[in-house]
Design a protein around this motif. Structure first.
Motif, PDB file in Angstrom:
ATOM      1  N   ARG A  21       0.833  -1.204   0.000  1.00 37.71           N
ATOM      2  CA  ARG A  21       0.000   0.000   0.000  1.00 37.71           C
ATOM      3  C   ARG A  21       0.865   1.251   0.000  1.00 37.71           C
ATOM      4  O   ARG A  21       0.444   2.314  -0.403  1.00 37.71           O
ATOM      5  CB  ARG A  21      -0.933  -0.005   1.226  1.00 37.71           C
ATOM      6  N   TRP A  22       2.087   1.143   0.440  1.00 40.36           N
ATOM      7  CA  TRP A  22       2.918   2.307   0.711  1.00 40.36           C
ATOM      8  C   TRP A  22       4.142   2.356  -0.196  1.00 40.36           C
ATOM      9  O   TRP A  22       5.234   2.037   0.216  1.00 40.36           O
ATOM     10  CB  TRP A  22       3.342   2.302   2.175  1.00 40.36           C
ATOM     11  N   SER A  71       5.323   7.878  -0.520  1.00 43.11           N
ATOM     12  CA  SER A  71       3.999   8.014   0.091  1.00 43.11           C
ATOM     13  C   SER A  71       4.089   8.213   1.602  1.00 43.11           C
ATOM     14  O   SER A  71       3.117   8.619   2.231  1.00 43.11           O
ATOM     15  CB  SER A  71       3.129   6.799  -0.223  1.00 43.11           C
ATOM     16  N   LEU A 103       1.945  10.873   5.881  1.00 40.07           N
ATOM     17  CA  LEU A 103       1.430   9.850   4.969  1.00 40.07           C
ATOM     18  C   LEU A 103       0.581  10.562   3.925  1.00 40.07           C
ATOM     19  O   LEU A 103      -0.383  11.241   4.277  1.00 40.07           O
ATOM     20  CB  LEU A 103       0.570   8.832   5.722  1.00 40.07           C
ATOM     21  N   VAL A 151      -4.349   9.792   1.416  1.00 38.82           N
ATOM     22  CA  VAL A 151      -4.913   8.750   2.273  1.00 38.82           C
ATOM     23  C   VAL A 151      -6.434   8.610   2.215  1.00 38.82           C
ATOM     24  O   VAL A 151      -7.004   7.821   2.965  1.00 38.82           O
ATOM     25  CB  VAL A 151      -4.491   8.966   3.742  1.00 38.82           C
ATOM     26  N   LEU A 181      -7.863   5.115   2.352  1.00 39.59           N
ATOM     27  CA  LEU A 181      -7.267   4.224   3.347  1.00 39.59           C
ATOM     28  C   LEU A 181      -8.276   3.453   4.200  1.00 39.59           C
ATOM     29  O   LEU A 181      -8.059   2.285   4.507  1.00 39.59           O
ATOM     30  CB  LEU A 181      -6.326   5.031   4.242  1.00 39.59           C
ATOM     31  N   ASN A 201      -3.738  14.207   3.694  1.00 39.14           N
ATOM     32  CA  ASN A 201      -2.560  13.562   4.271  1.00 39.14           C
ATOM     33  C   ASN A 201      -2.807  13.330   5.761  1.00 39.14           C
ATOM     34  O   ASN A 201      -3.622  14.009   6.377  1.00 39.14           O
ATOM     35  CB  ASN A 201      -1.330  14.454   4.105  1.00 39.14           C
TER      36      ASN A 201
END
Length: 183
Positions: A37-38, A42, A80, A83, A86, A108
């Motif tokens: 995911r990251w 990111s 992050l 998002v 998320l 973020n």
């Protein structure tokens, strides 16, 4: 009666402030362990010089969680990016804002374990777009246009474009959602 921009920001802040967000420290740390995911860039850490660092990604460009977690445990603040996909709560908020604004919202997360010796944020800065901050948990001290303000999870902060701002104290764990709103 406020200006059209004031009304726009007030209504967006009302949508954001009324939206239920229950993400916990345990929950965000669990999400950070989703390996793919990251991608690189990111996640960034605000280092002691006020710059961003991301030397905790593996050779394939994905988060090396344990290396990042060490910096988190030392008190460095993490940023992050992008998002709104998320969690179900963020996706629902994104839908509400899209229906109101008629455009996408970039957001973020700022995550910190809390610190008295590490830098809690970037130096005072401003953006060419409006920002609305929704603390999810934790209390910290912001400086906005030279005025100090304690902020906790019951607050929503509107930072109009061009307004200088920075978190100047963050002694306890905190997670804040920052939503970038262009006109």
């Amino acid at each position: 009666m406020g200006t059209m921009t004031d009304d726009y920001l007030d209504h967006a802040a009302d949508i954001i402030g009324r939206h239920d967000i229950t993400l916990t420290e345990e929950g965000i740390l669990d999400l950070l362990q989703i390996k793919h995911r990251w991608p690189e860039r990111s996640i960034e850490v605000i280092n002691q010089c006020g710059n961003t660092s991301n030397d905790f990604f593996n050779v394939r460009g994905y988060l090396y969680y344990e290396r990042w977690k060490r910096l988190y445990d030392l008190g460095f603040t993490t940023l992050l990016s992008n998002v709104m996909d998320l969690t179900a709560e963020f996706r629902s908020l994104d839908d509400k804002l899209y229906e109101y604004k008629g455009s996408e919202t970039n957001a973020n997360l700022y995550l910190s374990k809390g610190t008295t010796i590490k830098r809690p944020s970037f130096d005072p800065h401003h953006h060419e777009y409006h920002v609305i901050v929704r603390p999810i948990y934790g209390t910290c001290i912001w400086e906005i246009n030279g005025h100090k303000q304690e902020v906790n999870e019951q607050d929503v902060i509107i930072i109009p474009a061009g307004t200088e701002h920075s978190v100047i104290e963050s002694e306890e764990p905190r997670l804040s959602l920052t939503l970038n709103l262009s006109g």
